[in-house]
Design a protein around this motif. Sequence first.
Motif, PDB file in Angstrom:
ATOM      1  N   PHE A   1       0.961  -1.148   0.049  1.00  0.00           N
ATOM      2  CA  PHE A   1       0.029   0.006  -0.088  1.00  0.00           C
ATOM      3  C   PHE A   1       0.836   1.371  -0.044  1.00  0.00           C
ATOM      4  CE2 PHE A   1      -1.727   3.469   2.589  1.00  0.00           C
ATOM      5  CZ  PHE A   1      -3.087   3.641   1.539  1.00  0.00           C
ATOM      6  N   LEU A   2       1.981   1.186   0.771  1.00  0.00           N
ATOM      7  CA  LEU A   2       2.753   2.384   1.123  1.00  0.00           C
ATOM      8  C   LEU A   2       3.601   2.717  -0.411  1.00  0.00           C
ATOM      9  CD1 LEU A   2       4.532   2.102   4.570  1.00  0.00           C
ATOM     10  CD2 LEU A   2       2.732   3.727   3.857  1.00  0.00           C
ATOM     11  N   LEU A   3       3.665   1.675  -1.268  1.00  0.00           N
ATOM     12  CA  LEU A   3       4.260   1.757  -2.375  1.00  0.00           C
ATOM     13  C   LEU A   3       3.470   1.850  -3.839  1.00  0.00           C
ATOM     14  CD1 LEU A   3       6.953  -1.009  -2.300  1.00  0.00           C
ATOM     15  CD2 LEU A   3       7.084   1.387  -1.893  1.00  0.00           C
ATOM     16  N   GLY A   4       2.161   2.271  -3.262  1.00  0.00           N
ATOM     17  CA  GLY A   4       1.046   2.629  -4.235  1.00  0.00           C
ATOM     18  C   GLY A   4       0.400   1.555  -5.047  1.00  0.00           C
ATOM     19  N   TYR A   5       0.620   0.273  -4.671  1.00  0.00           N
ATOM     20  CA  TYR A   5       0.077  -0.819  -5.109  1.00  0.00           C
ATOM     21  C   TYR A   5      -1.228  -1.026  -4.731  1.00  0.00           C
ATOM     22  CZ  TYR A   5       4.624  -2.148  -7.245  1.00  0.00           C
ATOM     23  OH  TYR A   5       5.950  -1.988  -7.920  1.00  0.00           O
ATOM     24  N   GLU A   6      -2.272  -1.475  -5.432  1.00  0.00           N
ATOM     25  CA  GLU A   6      -3.624  -1.754  -5.085  1.00  0.00           C
ATOM     26  C   GLU A   6      -3.687  -3.372  -4.502  1.00  0.00           C
ATOM     27  OE1 GLU A   6      -6.399  -0.832  -7.913  1.00  0.00           O
ATOM     28  OE2 GLU A   6      -6.029   1.427  -8.139  1.00  0.00           O
ATOM     29  N   ASP A   7      -2.654  -4.055  -5.244  1.00  0.00           N
ATOM     30  CA  ASP A   7      -2.845  -5.660  -4.796  1.00  0.00           C
ATOM     31  C   ASP A   7      -1.472  -5.944  -4.512  1.00  0.00           C
ATOM     32  OD1 ASP A   7      -3.168  -8.355  -4.920  1.00  0.00           O
ATOM     33  OD2 ASP A   7      -3.594  -8.594  -6.835  1.00  0.00           O
ATOM     34  N   PRO A   8      -1.457  -6.673  -3.224  1.00  0.00           N
ATOM     35  CA  PRO A   8      -0.005  -7.325  -2.738  1.00  0.00           C
ATOM     36  C   PRO A   8       0.623  -8.327  -3.807  1.00  0.00           C
ATOM     37  CG  PRO A   8      -1.691  -7.217  -0.808  1.00  0.00           C
ATOM     38  CD  PRO A   8      -2.409  -6.856  -2.349  1.00  0.00           C
ATOM     39  N   ASN A   9      -0.209  -8.658  -4.563  1.00  0.00           N
ATOM     40  CA  ASN A   9       0.250  -9.640  -5.403  1.00  0.00           C
ATOM     41  C   ASN A   9       1.031  -8.876  -6.572  1.00  0.00           C
ATOM     42  OD1 ASN A   9      -0.741 -12.066  -4.395  1.00  0.00           O
ATOM     43  ND2 ASN A   9      -2.252 -11.881  -5.691  1.00  0.00           N
ATOM     44  N   SER A  10       0.772  -7.674  -6.797  1.00  0.00           N
ATOM     45  CA  SER A  10       1.344  -6.908  -7.905  1.00  0.00           C
ATOM     46  C   SER A  10       2.628  -6.332  -7.351  1.00  0.00           C
ATOM     47  CB  SER A  10       0.466  -5.555  -8.140  1.00  0.00           C
ATOM     48  OG  SER A  10      -0.640  -5.837  -8.774  1.00  0.00           O
ATOM     49  N   PHE A  11       2.861  -6.214  -6.038  1.00  0.00           N
ATOM     50  CA  PHE A  11       4.218  -5.932  -5.268  1.00  0.00           C
ATOM     51  C   PHE A  11       5.042  -7.118  -5.352  1.00  0.00           C
ATOM     52  CE2 PHE A  11       6.274  -5.892  -1.112  1.00  0.00           C
ATOM     53  CZ  PHE A  11       7.281  -5.117  -1.629  1.00  0.00           C
ATOM     54  N   TYR A  12       4.403  -8.319  -4.918  1.00  0.00           N
ATOM     55  CA  TYR A  12       5.375  -9.373  -4.989  1.00  0.00           C
ATOM     56  C   TYR A  12       6.057  -9.725  -6.288  1.00  0.00           C
ATOM     57  CZ  TYR A  12       4.074 -11.883  -0.700  1.00  0.00           C
ATOM     58  OH  TYR A  12       3.741 -12.388   0.708  1.00  0.00           O
ATOM     59  N   ARG A  13       5.337  -9.531  -7.572  1.00  0.00           N
ATOM     60  CA  ARG A  13       5.611  -9.798  -8.881  1.00  0.00           C
ATOM     61  C   ARG A  13       6.686  -8.690  -9.291  1.00  0.00           C
ATOM     62  NH1 ARG A  13       0.271 -10.936  -9.873  1.00  0.00           N
ATOM     63  NH2 ARG A  13      -0.203  -8.930 -10.527  1.00  0.00           N
ATOM     64  N   ALA A  14       6.504  -7.442  -8.540  1.00  0.00           N
ATOM     65  CA  ALA A  14       7.623  -6.492  -9.038  1.00  0.00           C
ATOM     66  C   ALA A  14       8.638  -6.443  -8.367  1.00  0.00           C
ATOM     67  CB  ALA A  14       6.861  -4.970  -8.759  1.00  0.00           C
ATOM     68  N   PHE A  15       8.663  -6.862  -7.109  1.00  0.00           N
ATOM     69  CA  PHE A  15      10.181  -7.099  -6.300  1.00  0.00           C
ATOM     70  C   PHE A  15      10.840  -8.292  -6.756  1.00  0.00           C
ATOM     71  CE2 PHE A  15      12.365  -8.630  -2.664  1.00  0.00           C
ATOM     72  CZ  PHE A  15      12.827  -7.192  -2.085  1.00  0.00           C
ATOM     73  N   HIS A  16      10.206  -9.189  -7.086  1.00  0.00           N
ATOM     74  CA  HIS A  16      10.736 -10.535  -7.718  1.00  0.00           C
ATOM     75  C   HIS A  16      11.635 -10.074  -8.962  1.00  0.00           C
ATOM     76  CE1 HIS A  16      11.567 -14.327  -9.681  1.00  0.00           C
ATOM     77  NE2 HIS A  16      11.871 -14.830  -8.144  1.00  0.00           N
ATOM     78  N   SER A  17      10.736  -9.388  -9.770  1.00  0.00           N
ATOM     79  CA  SER A  17      11.506  -8.835 -11.150  1.00  0.00           C
ATOM     80  C   SER A  17      12.629  -7.904 -10.762  1.00  0.00           C
ATOM     81  CB  SER A  17      10.313  -8.086 -12.013  1.00  0.00           C
ATOM     82  OG  SER A  17       9.947  -6.632 -11.597  1.00  0.00           O
ATOM     83  N   TRP A  18      12.559  -7.179  -9.827  1.00  0.00           N
ATOM     84  CA  TRP A  18      13.720  -6.546  -9.559  1.00  0.00           C
ATOM     85  C   TRP A  18      14.966  -6.816  -8.973  1.00  0.00           C
ATOM     86  CZ3 TRP A  18      10.035  -3.006  -6.046  1.00  0.00           C
ATOM     87  CH2 TRP A  18       9.004  -2.229  -6.894  1.00  0.00           C
ATOM     88  N   THR A  19      14.573  -7.914  -7.927  1.00  0.00           N
ATOM     89  CA  THR A  19      15.726  -8.743  -7.119  1.00  0.00           C
ATOM     90  C   THR A  19      15.802 -10.053  -7.460  1.00  0.00           C
ATOM     91  OG1 THR A  19      14.258  -8.857  -5.299  1.00  0.00           O
ATOM     92  CG2 THR A  19      15.112  -7.030  -5.417  1.00  0.00           C
ATOM     93  N   GLY A  20      14.912 -10.793  -8.146  1.00  0.00           N
ATOM     94  CA  GLY A  20      15.199 -12.328  -8.308  1.00  0.00           C
ATOM     95  C   GLY A  20      14.772 -12.910  -6.996  1.00  0.00           C
ATOM     96  N   ARG A  21      14.216 -11.949  -5.742  1.00  0.00           N
ATOM     97  CA  ARG A  21      13.833 -12.830  -4.685  1.00  0.00           C
ATOM     98  C   ARG A  21      12.639 -12.352  -4.252  1.00  0.00           C
ATOM     99  NH1 ARG A  21      18.454 -10.041  -1.142  1.00  0.00           N
ATOM    100  NH2 ARG A  21      17.951  -8.632  -2.632  1.00  0.00           N
ATOM    101  N   THR A  22      12.056 -13.132  -3.440  1.00  0.00           N
ATOM    102  CA  THR A  22      10.693 -12.715  -2.870  1.00  0.00           C
ATOM    103  C   THR A  22      10.663 -11.603  -1.747  1.00  0.00           C
ATOM    104  OG1 THR A  22      10.533 -14.149  -1.183  1.00  0.00           O
ATOM    105  CG2 THR A  22       9.617 -15.034  -3.322  1.00  0.00           C
ATOM    106  N   PRO A  23       9.888 -10.892  -1.437  1.00  0.00           N
ATOM    107  CA  PRO A  23      10.017 -10.125  -0.036  1.00  0.00           C
ATOM    108  C   PRO A  23      10.383 -11.046   1.342  1.00  0.00           C
ATOM    109  CG  PRO A  23       8.096  -9.120  -1.436  1.00  0.00           C
ATOM    110  CD  PRO A  23       8.562 -10.749  -1.828  1.00  0.00           C
ATOM    111  N   ALA A  24       9.987 -12.097   1.354  1.00  0.00           N
ATOM    112  CA  ALA A  24      10.450 -12.946   2.395  1.00  0.00           C
ATOM    113  C   ALA A  24      11.731 -13.114   2.589  1.00  0.00           C
ATOM    114  CB  ALA A  24       9.521 -14.087   2.675  1.00  0.00           C
TER     115      ALA A  24
END
Length: 339
Positions: free
Chosen positions: A297-320
């Motif tokens: 939410f703080l990053l402006g994503y409406e859906d947490p799944n969108s953040f998961y996918r974006a973070f993985h595309s940036w780093t090759g890792r999951t947030p966890a």
Amino acid sequence: MDTFALEPAVQALLVDLGVTPAHVLRRAGLPPDLFGRAPVRLSPGQYFALWRALEEETGDPELPLAIGRALSPEVFDPPLFAALCCPDLRTAARRIAVHKKLIGPVTLRVDEAQDRMRLVYHWPVALDPPPLLVITELVFWVVLARTATRTRLRPLRITAPEPPEDPEPYRAFLGTAVEHGPLPSVAFAAADAQRPFLTADRRMWDFFQPELRRRLSELEAGASLTDRVRAALLEQLPAGSAAMELTARTLAVSTRTLQRQLKSEGTTFQAVLNDTRQALARHYLTHSGLSVREISFLLGYEDPNSFYRAFHSWTGRTPAQATAEAARSPADPDPADAL
């Protein structure tokens, strides 16, 4: 725009605190004649070193409160002194939010609701301000409100990423404890935010405003559009918006002009947005203790799944995975240096 202003009145504040200015400068590794040159601008490292030196020189764990008690119109710098000329705290907050960058690379967001006004600080991710400085910023708002209204206003809530170890002195002075929170913030009741300032002086504000506007224009003239877009996004994202249209309106340009000028600087709006989100995500995951849903939410994503996918595309890792790696290597430098 990535430097902090040091006004001449700081020297008077140090003396009022019972501190020898020369000792603080020597401890911070700064030139002994620095206060004689003021106003000057310091790099974040120099500015933070000055605050850490002040803390070491006094050895006072309640230094933010001591500074709050010592604050007076004589030691306010021009943008803050101008706040005393405002009709009320709400107006002062709005004006300081506009001119905050004259003091340093910090964003102040004013969130207003029917029953309260909340002031939220956003420090650039690459900076690691001393907790003393962060809490002093919050104490300042309480002191400003009390000084201008001549009443003992009590904030509704105060939060900081690193609250004081002993909360009781702060509770006694502020009327509420400083709680743990991902962002530094202070909230006031709407009635208190609109309580008339007894120091209000429209003529003095008319005197200050042209000079503040001139200094702001000079400062912004030296910033690239990429820097200005990033600063605008730091305000927008926690409110749930990542729209280019809103950024363009904030910067008073058309979306077409925004895209064209960013292209001339070798980037795009989406690239700046991604860089900003990635740096904030790394910071939140390693320092805030927020859940993935809250971070999305703080990053402006409406859906947490969108953040998961974006973070993985940036780093090759999951947030966890990123959080777990940070926990195993607490001494590693913060990778979020894009900002």
